[in-house]
Design a protein around this motif. Structure first.
Motif, mmCIF file in Angstrom:
data_model
loop_
_atom_site.group_PDB
_atom_site.id
_atom_site.type_symbol
_atom_site.label_atom_id
_atom_site.label_comp_id
_atom_site.label_asym_id
_atom_site.label_seq_id
_atom_site.Cartn_x
_atom_site.Cartn_y
_atom_site.Cartn_z
ATOM 1 N N THR A 1 -8.950 -0.584 -2.572
ATOM 2 C CA THR A 1 -9.068 0.591 -1.083
ATOM 3 C C THR A 1 -7.716 0.235 -0.219
ATOM 4 O O THR A 1 -7.361 1.277 -0.141
ATOM 5 C CB THR A 1 -10.181 0.748 -1.464
ATOM 6 O OG1 THR A 1 -11.311 0.977 -1.985
ATOM 7 C CG2 THR A 1 -9.887 2.695 -0.124
ATOM 8 N N THR A 2 -7.779 -1.138 -0.067
ATOM 9 C CA THR A 2 -7.350 -1.005 0.709
ATOM 10 C C THR A 2 -6.317 -2.587 0.955
ATOM 11 O O THR A 2 -7.281 -3.232 -0.179
ATOM 12 C CB THR A 2 -7.975 -1.723 2.546
ATOM 13 O OG1 THR A 2 -8.734 -2.827 2.085
ATOM 14 C CG2 THR A 2 -8.799 -0.685 3.299
ATOM 15 N N HIS B 1 -3.617 3.434 -3.731
ATOM 16 C CA HIS B 1 -4.132 2.537 -3.086
ATOM 17 C C HIS B 1 -3.676 1.351 -2.873
ATOM 18 O O HIS B 1 -2.008 1.086 -2.644
ATOM 19 C CB HIS B 1 -5.035 1.494 -4.613
ATOM 20 C CG HIS B 1 -6.288 2.211 -5.431
ATOM 21 N ND1 HIS B 1 -6.053 3.222 -5.843
ATOM 22 C CD2 HIS B 1 -7.147 2.155 -5.321
ATOM 23 C CE1 HIS B 1 -7.230 4.100 -6.052
ATOM 24 N NE2 HIS B 1 -7.791 3.318 -5.514
ATOM 25 N N LEU C 1 0.493 -1.436 0.336
ATOM 26 C CA LEU C 1 -0.112 0.053 0.119
ATOM 27 C C LEU C 1 0.483 1.257 0.076
ATOM 28 O O LEU C 1 2.710 1.412 0.572
ATOM 29 C CB LEU C 1 -0.589 0.272 1.366
ATOM 30 C CG LEU C 1 -1.885 1.418 0.842
ATOM 31 C CD1 LEU C 1 -3.120 0.684 1.863
ATOM 32 C CD2 LEU C 1 -1.935 1.967 1.854
#
Length: 345
Positions: free
Chosen positions: A286-287, A243, A209
């Motif tokens: 997103t995670t 992201h 990330l």
């Protein structure tokens, strides 16, 4: 906890044309081991005097995550839950409740292909804390292990006064290794934010990330490895755009038994290691936790079912299948928005 022992993503930063690199900026790289794999944190614009303190804080965070999720540590939160042979709700942390909730959501979306209750089968095939079997498990052994699995037997209870996990099958054994790397990666990102660090790329095993820019003032980029254990080559490159990304592959964590190569990825529907042509699934979300959950489910489904699901769920997915001696790639429309053209300087 023991996951994929070799990362399937290469965290790096490639240049973007038109960026102004005239002002030198500080770069810091921290790394270590956790959960049977490696972690790496790359930072920009962080004072070098903070390195030792950050290294310690990161390792402490990851050690705490391992103490929560490990099936290898007998005193971990998850191991205690697995040993419990009752059906009364057991108190857990909000983070533990969140990871199980996400796992159950993705499990339902994949029709059970991503199943965190597959632990008895993982152990039966020798990919858990138990040793590898001396022979291929029999049909009866597989059936007995499958009888102790099923997402419908696991429940999350959330209330104002706390969170609980409950199993209605006393012998249910939960294995969160399919999402542990993403879980820990997201925790590292939150740690960076608490430390006031806005430019970072963090990774645990195959989950990555990023936020902000690298030391050259450019966006962070990641390379997806070619799915082979004989070389360390790049298959594709992506611009993460803040992201999370995770890759699951069947080609790095395996062993051979009775002349067969057995993948660590178990299909809950058959109780056996996957044998189809899909060798790598990469998901951007997103995670990192969400990406890590989806990539395993897609790997279990195989190429065609994974394509269908990716399109239905509007997922950013990159699949690599082995057709004979060649690797064939496919990406969803959502993934193409992150892909970097090889011709780009």
């Amino acid at each position: 906890m023991r996951y994929r022992n070799i990362p399937l993503l290469i965290a790096a930063a490639w240049g973007l044309s038109g960026c102004d690199n005239s002002v030198p900026r500080q770069s810091m790289v921290l790394e270590g081991k956790t959960m049977g794999t490696v972690w790496r944190v790359t930072l920009a614009d962080v004072d070098a005097t903070r390195k030792a303190a950050l290294q310690q804080a990161i390792q402490q965070q990851l050690d705490a995550d391992d103490q929560t999720l490990s099936t290898w540590k007998p005193d971990s939160v998850l191991s205690r839950f697995n040993r419990y042979q009752g059906t009364a709700p057991q108190p857990v942390s909000a983070d533990m409740a969140d990871i199980v909730t996400e796992a159950l959501r993705i499990g339902a979306k994949t029709a059970g292909a991503m199943d965190i209750t597959v632990g008895p089968l993982v152990n039966l095939w020798g990919f858990g804390p138990t040793r590898a079997p001396a022979h291929i498990p029999t049909d009866a052994e597989i059936a007995a292990a499958r009888a102790q699995t099923g997402l419908q037997h696991l429940h999350v209870i959330q209330a104002a006064e706390g969170q609980w996990l409950q199993k209605d099958l006393p012998g249910l054994y939960v294995d969160l290794s399919t999402m542990g790397e993403g879980y820990a990666t997201d925790h590292l990102a939150r740690l960076m934010e608490r430390e006031g660090i806005n430019n970072y790329l963090v990774s645990v095993g195959g989950a990555v990330l990023s936020r902000g820019q690298n030391a050259q003032g450019q966006r962070w980029r990641v390379a997806i490895q070619k799915p082979t254990d004989s070389e360390n080559a790049v298959q594709a490159r992506v611009d993460l755009q803040g992201h999370g990304i995770s890759t699951s592959g069947s080609y790095r964590n395996y062993y051979e038994l009775d002349g067969k190569r057995l993948s660590h990825i178990i299909d809950p529907a058959t109780g056996r290691p996957i044998e189809h042509k899909l060798v790598s699934a990469t998901v951007i979300a997103t995670t990192a936790l969400e990406a890590d959950g989806w990539d395993t489910g897609l790997m279990v489904l195989g190429t065609e079912k994974a394509k269908t699901l990716a399109l239905q769920q509007h997922l950013a997915v990159y699949l690599i299948s082995k057709e004979g001696d060649k690797f064939v790639s496919w990406m969803s429309p959502q993934f193409s928005a992150f892909l970097i053209d090889d011709k780009e300087k």
